[in-house]
Design a protein around this motif. Structure first.
Motif, PDB file in Angstrom:
ATOM      1  N   GLY A  14       0.703  -1.270   0.032  1.00  0.00           N
ATOM      2  CA  GLY A  14       0.100  -0.048  -0.061  1.00  0.00           C
ATOM      3  C   GLY A  14       0.820   1.389   0.129  1.00  0.00           C
ATOM      4  N   THR A  15       1.693   1.335   0.874  1.00  0.00           N
ATOM      5  CA  THR A  15       2.838   2.455   0.831  1.00  0.00           C
ATOM      6  C   THR A  15       3.531   2.538  -0.399  1.00  0.00           C
ATOM      7  OG1 THR A  15       3.251   1.795   3.184  1.00  0.00           O
ATOM      8  CG2 THR A  15       4.596   3.512   2.516  1.00  0.00           C
ATOM      9  N   ARG A  16       3.944   1.671  -1.282  1.00  0.00           N
ATOM     10  CA  ARG A  16       4.728   1.847  -2.500  1.00  0.00           C
ATOM     11  C   ARG A  16       3.775   1.990  -3.393  1.00  0.00           C
ATOM     12  NH1 ARG A  16       6.576  -3.857  -2.234  1.00  0.00           N
ATOM     13  NH2 ARG A  16       7.217  -3.557  -4.388  1.00  0.00           N
ATOM     14  N   LEU A  17       2.556   1.720  -3.433  1.00  0.00           N
ATOM     15  CA  LEU A  17       1.466   2.153  -4.379  1.00  0.00           C
ATOM     16  C   LEU A  17       1.372   3.570  -4.205  1.00  0.00           C
ATOM     17  CD1 LEU A  17      -1.065  -0.785  -4.284  1.00  0.00           C
ATOM     18  CD2 LEU A  17       0.305  -0.266  -6.217  1.00  0.00           C
ATOM     19  N   VAL A  18       1.254   4.310  -3.120  1.00  0.00           N
ATOM     20  CA  VAL A  18       1.107   5.656  -2.875  1.00  0.00           C
ATOM     21  C   VAL A  18       2.195   6.533  -3.526  1.00  0.00           C
ATOM     22  CG1 VAL A  18       0.810   7.420  -0.966  1.00  0.00           C
ATOM     23  CG2 VAL A  18      -0.681   5.499  -0.950  1.00  0.00           C
ATOM     24  N   GLY A  19       3.509   5.718  -3.344  1.00  0.00           N
ATOM     25  CA  GLY A  19       4.507   6.720  -3.673  1.00  0.00           C
ATOM     26  C   GLY A  19       5.205   6.520  -4.776  1.00  0.00           C
ATOM     27  N   ALA A  20       4.895   5.360  -5.508  1.00  0.00           N
ATOM     28  CA  ALA A  20       5.374   4.907  -6.801  1.00  0.00           C
ATOM     29  C   ALA A  20       5.392   6.024  -7.824  1.00  0.00           C
ATOM     30  CB  ALA A  20       5.079   3.606  -7.351  1.00  0.00           C
ATOM     31  N   GLY A  21       6.341   6.372  -8.438  1.00  0.00           N
ATOM     32  CA  GLY A  21       6.656   7.494  -9.841  1.00  0.00           C
ATOM     33  C   GLY A  21       6.367   8.848  -9.425  1.00  0.00           C
ATOM     34  N   ARG A  22       6.282   9.191  -7.958  1.00  0.00           N
ATOM     35  CA  ARG A  22       6.002  10.486  -7.917  1.00  0.00           C
ATOM     36  C   ARG A  22       7.419  11.118  -7.494  1.00  0.00           C
ATOM     37  NH1 ARG A  22       2.037  10.427  -3.121  1.00  0.00           N
ATOM     38  NH2 ARG A  22       2.534  12.574  -3.028  1.00  0.00           N
ATOM     39  N   PRO A  44       6.929  13.657 -18.625  1.00  0.00           N
ATOM     40  CA  PRO A  44       6.752  13.124 -17.004  1.00  0.00           C
ATOM     41  C   PRO A  44       5.301  12.466 -16.689  1.00  0.00           C
ATOM     42  CG  PRO A  44       7.775  15.264 -17.045  1.00  0.00           C
ATOM     43  CD  PRO A  44       7.537  15.031 -18.476  1.00  0.00           C
ATOM     44  N   THR A  45       4.508  12.644 -17.294  1.00  0.00           N
ATOM     45  CA  THR A  45       3.081  11.754 -16.883  1.00  0.00           C
ATOM     46  C   THR A  45       3.547  10.178 -17.445  1.00  0.00           C
ATOM     47  OG1 THR A  45       2.059  13.585 -18.120  1.00  0.00           O
ATOM     48  CG2 THR A  45       0.676  11.869 -16.890  1.00  0.00           C
ATOM     49  N   GLN A  46       3.937  10.001 -18.661  1.00  0.00           N
ATOM     50  CA  GLN A  46       4.235   8.593 -18.835  1.00  0.00           C
ATOM     51  C   GLN A  46       5.448   8.127 -17.918  1.00  0.00           C
ATOM     52  OE1 GLN A  46       3.684  11.198 -21.014  1.00  0.00           O
ATOM     53  NE2 GLN A  46       2.689  10.401 -22.878  1.00  0.00           N
ATOM     54  N   TRP A  47       6.503   8.782 -18.006  1.00  0.00           N
ATOM     55  CA  TRP A  47       7.781   8.321 -17.346  1.00  0.00           C
ATOM     56  C   TRP A  47       7.074   7.807 -16.062  1.00  0.00           C
ATOM     57  CZ3 TRP A  47      10.770  13.032 -18.652  1.00  0.00           C
ATOM     58  CH2 TRP A  47      11.204  13.431 -20.120  1.00  0.00           C
ATOM     59  N   ALA A  48       6.360   8.629 -15.178  1.00  0.00           N
ATOM     60  CA  ALA A  48       5.926   8.290 -13.733  1.00  0.00           C
ATOM     61  C   ALA A  48       5.519   7.074 -13.789  1.00  0.00           C
ATOM     62  CB  ALA A  48       5.262   9.792 -13.245  1.00  0.00           C
ATOM     63  N   LEU A  49       4.396   6.806 -14.670  1.00  0.00           N
ATOM     64  CA  LEU A  49       3.590   5.496 -14.541  1.00  0.00           C
ATOM     65  C   LEU A  49       4.710   4.408 -14.874  1.00  0.00           C
ATOM     66  CD1 LEU A  49       1.108   3.793 -14.807  1.00  0.00           C
ATOM     67  CD2 LEU A  49       0.999   4.395 -17.264  1.00  0.00           C
ATOM     68  N   SER A  50       5.382   4.361 -16.042  1.00  0.00           N
ATOM     69  CA  SER A  50       6.269   3.485 -16.208  1.00  0.00           C
ATOM     70  C   SER A  50       7.230   2.925 -15.156  1.00  0.00           C
ATOM     71  CB  SER A  50       7.052   3.550 -17.667  1.00  0.00           C
ATOM     72  OG  SER A  50       8.255   3.952 -17.583  1.00  0.00           O
ATOM     73  N   GLU A  51       7.957   4.348 -14.250  1.00  0.00           N
ATOM     74  CA  GLU A  51       8.708   4.154 -12.886  1.00  0.00           C
ATOM     75  C   GLU A  51       7.839   3.470 -12.085  1.00  0.00           C
ATOM     76  OE1 GLU A  51      11.641   6.930 -12.201  1.00  0.00           O
ATOM     77  OE2 GLU A  51      11.012   7.354 -10.462  1.00  0.00           O
ATOM     78  N   ALA A  52       6.640   3.621 -11.960  1.00  0.00           N
ATOM     79  CA  ALA A  52       5.762   3.319 -10.603  1.00  0.00           C
ATOM     80  C   ALA A  52       5.676   1.732 -10.802  1.00  0.00           C
ATOM     81  CB  ALA A  52       4.362   3.999 -10.638  1.00  0.00           C
ATOM     82  N   LEU A  53       5.472   1.355 -12.222  1.00  0.00           N
ATOM     83  CA  LEU A  53       5.188  -0.163 -12.540  1.00  0.00           C
ATOM     84  C   LEU A  53       6.416  -0.892 -12.506  1.00  0.00           C
ATOM     85  CD1 LEU A  53       2.961   0.187 -15.721  1.00  0.00           C
ATOM     86  CD2 LEU A  53       2.226  -0.436 -13.338  1.00  0.00           C
ATOM     87  N   THR A  54       7.596  -0.288 -12.795  1.00  0.00           N
ATOM     88  CA  THR A  54       8.803  -0.940 -12.589  1.00  0.00           C
ATOM     89  C   THR A  54       9.175  -1.035 -11.064  1.00  0.00           C
ATOM     90  OG1 THR A  54       9.721   0.157 -14.591  1.00  0.00           O
ATOM     91  CG2 THR A  54      11.322  -0.707 -12.932  1.00  0.00           C
ATOM     92  N   ALA A  55       8.833  -0.028 -10.219  1.00  0.00           N
ATOM     93  CA  ALA A  55       8.980  -0.295  -8.685  1.00  0.00           C
ATOM     94  C   ALA A  55       8.180  -1.175  -8.043  1.00  0.00           C
ATOM     95  CB  ALA A  55       8.638   1.053  -8.107  1.00  0.00           C
ATOM     96  N   LEU A  56       7.032  -1.805  -9.015  1.00  0.00           N
ATOM     97  CA  LEU A  56       6.257  -2.571  -8.208  1.00  0.00           C
ATOM     98  C   LEU A  56       6.635  -4.091  -8.656  1.00  0.00           C
ATOM     99  CD1 LEU A  56       2.637  -0.781  -8.517  1.00  0.00           C
ATOM    100  CD2 LEU A  56       3.853  -1.228  -6.473  1.00  0.00           C
ATOM    101  N   GLU A  57       7.248  -4.330  -9.683  1.00  0.00           N
ATOM    102  CA  GLU A  57       7.813  -5.400 -10.144  1.00  0.00           C
ATOM    103  C   GLU A  57       9.180  -5.888  -9.888  1.00  0.00           C
ATOM    104  OE1 GLU A  57       5.546  -7.157 -12.778  1.00  0.00           O
ATOM    105  OE2 GLU A  57       6.947  -8.608 -11.725  1.00  0.00           O
TER     106      GLU A  57
END
Ligand SMILES: *Cc1c(COP(=O)(O)O)cnc(C)c1O
Length: 409
Positions: A12-20, A72-85
């Motif tokens: 939950g914590t990582r989903l909140v912070g990922a990509g920001r 940045p909008t797309q980069w943030a999403l891709s960075e967030a997904l990488t952080a979760l995998e």
């Protein structure tokens, strides 16, 4: 905010912070000023002078270059997904899940190669094997995922990759990814895994043996049935190759859609937990009904692959199927028509429940249908995507549907 996505934190914590990243959510003099990365609608990226234009930036996220490489909008999403995998070096975004699967296959395969595909793959994935891949000189052969020995026997000198999906579409059968991946690796095959059902929250695909993890973000990540996108995450061996091939194919995703996906991502853990609990309650209820021959819901003891699910997965999802005891296709249609709370439509993973018919017989070529242990007449299935409605209301709706089925069957 970057520290929120440290692997020391819970999901939950990582989903909140990922990509920001602070530089994507503010200005140079006020980094991190807003919570979400703004929607950068941009085709042209401007350079301050010729020297800056001549100094071609490296081909990586975080460097303005041209609209097709995102902002940045797309980069943030891709960075967030990488952080979760776990195990991923990066994530490539595609305009749909289908584009992600095809983008990955066109990265790992060449003319003359053979692809082995799981028999219960998503039907549009099967269509790639019969269509575009074949047209480009790549041969696809299907195998029964419940039989690792049959999988190994199907590997030939030209086999270069395997497409897995866990669990498979329609019948939601779980396969043994670690075992199949070990066999694939021993023969030098690249393992591409469609991980849409569980997402990395429920199945760490790269850790379990996949080389490339695919998701249709249209489902759980978007979660609101209003945008389409796909992703492929990989470690160092494949990430850059995926990226270059995706760029060659001209894949882009819109910043507006990326912002919708980021919004969905923040609540994905909660939605998945609720949908999983509700789906298990529905599955338990269905399995006690005399009209139901079989329930396919990996979280339910007795479902195909339940023991492997319990061993390999850390979560589930709201997508399940059941097979009716005998009856006709028309009776099954009457059941679905009788449901008030389930929309009739493809896709799944949204906040609203859906129902569709399941007819694998004309699709599967390497594994039996009806499932082993069922009668020949037990072939008409229903797939449910359990959303966020109250479980008791969904069960009451299904009870109404089964009553209609009894009179029609
Ligand atoms: C929906 C789906 C896809 C395709 O995703 P789109 O975003 O609709 O193209 C791929 N794999 C699975 C398992 C799916 O359910």
């Amino acid at each position: 905010m970057a520290e929120h996505d440290s692997e020391d934190y819970g999901t939950g914590t990582r989903l909140v912070g990922a990509g920001r990243r602070a530089e994507w959510t503010g200005s140079a003099d006020h980094p991190g000023a807003v919570v979400n990365p703004p929607v950068y609608r941009a085709s042209t990226h401007l350079y301050p002078d010729m020297a800056a234009l001549r100094a071609h930036p490296a081909n990586e996220d975080g460097k303005f270059y041209y609209g097709r490489r995102g902002a940045p909008t797309q980069w943030a999403l891709s960075e967030a997904l990488t952080a979760l995998e776990p195990g991923a070096e990066g994530t490539v975004l595609y305009p749909s899940g289908v584009a992600a699967i095809m983008g990955a296959l066109l990265t790992v395969l060449r003319p003359g190669d053979v692809l082995l595909m799981i028999d219960n793959a998503y039907e549009p994935s099967r269509a790639m094997g019969r269509g575009l891949l074949r047209d480009f000189g790549i041969e696809t052969r299907w195998f029964d995922s419940s039989d690792p020995a049959a999988f190994e026997a199907a590997i030939c000198a030209r086999t270069k990759a395997v497409l897995l999906e866990n669990p498979g579409s329609l019948t939601i059968e779980v396969c043994d990814v670690p075992a199949l991946s070990a066999i694939a690796k021993a023969h030098g095959l690249t393992v591409v895994l469609d991980n849409t059902w569980a997402s990395p929250l429920g199945f760490p695909a790269l850790v379990r043996g996949a080389d490339i993890a695919i998701m249709s973000l249209t489902k759980h990540v978007g979660g609101h049935s209003d945008a389409m996108m796909g992703s492929a995450s990989a470690g160092p061996a494949w990430y850059r190759k995926l990226r270059v091939r995706a760029q060659g194919l001209g894949n882009v995703v819109s910043p507006d859609d990326a912002a919708l996906m980021l919004r969905g991502l923040r609540t994905m853990g909660l939605r998945l937990a609720q949908e999983t609990a509700s789906a298990l309650a529905v599955a338990e209820w269905l399995s006690a009904q005399p009209e139901v021959a079989k329930v396919m819901c990996p979280m339910l003891p007795g479902s195909p692959g339940h023991a492997i699910w319990a061993r390999d997965f850390t979560g589930g999802c709201g997508l399940l199927s059941f097979v009716l005891k005998g009856g006709t296709s028309a009776a099954r249609d009457a059941l679905i028509d009788a449901l008030a709370l389930f929309g009739i439509g493809y896709s799944w993973g949204g906040f609203e429940s859906l129902a569709t018919p399941v007819d694998p017989a004309p699709i599967r070529t390497a594994s039996p249908w009806p499932l082993p242990g069922l009668d020949a007449g037990d072939q008409f299935g229903v797939r449910l995507s359990i959303g966020l409605e109250d479980t008791a209301d969904l069960i009451a709706d299904l009870a109404r549907g089964l009553a209609i089925w009894r009179t029609a069957a």
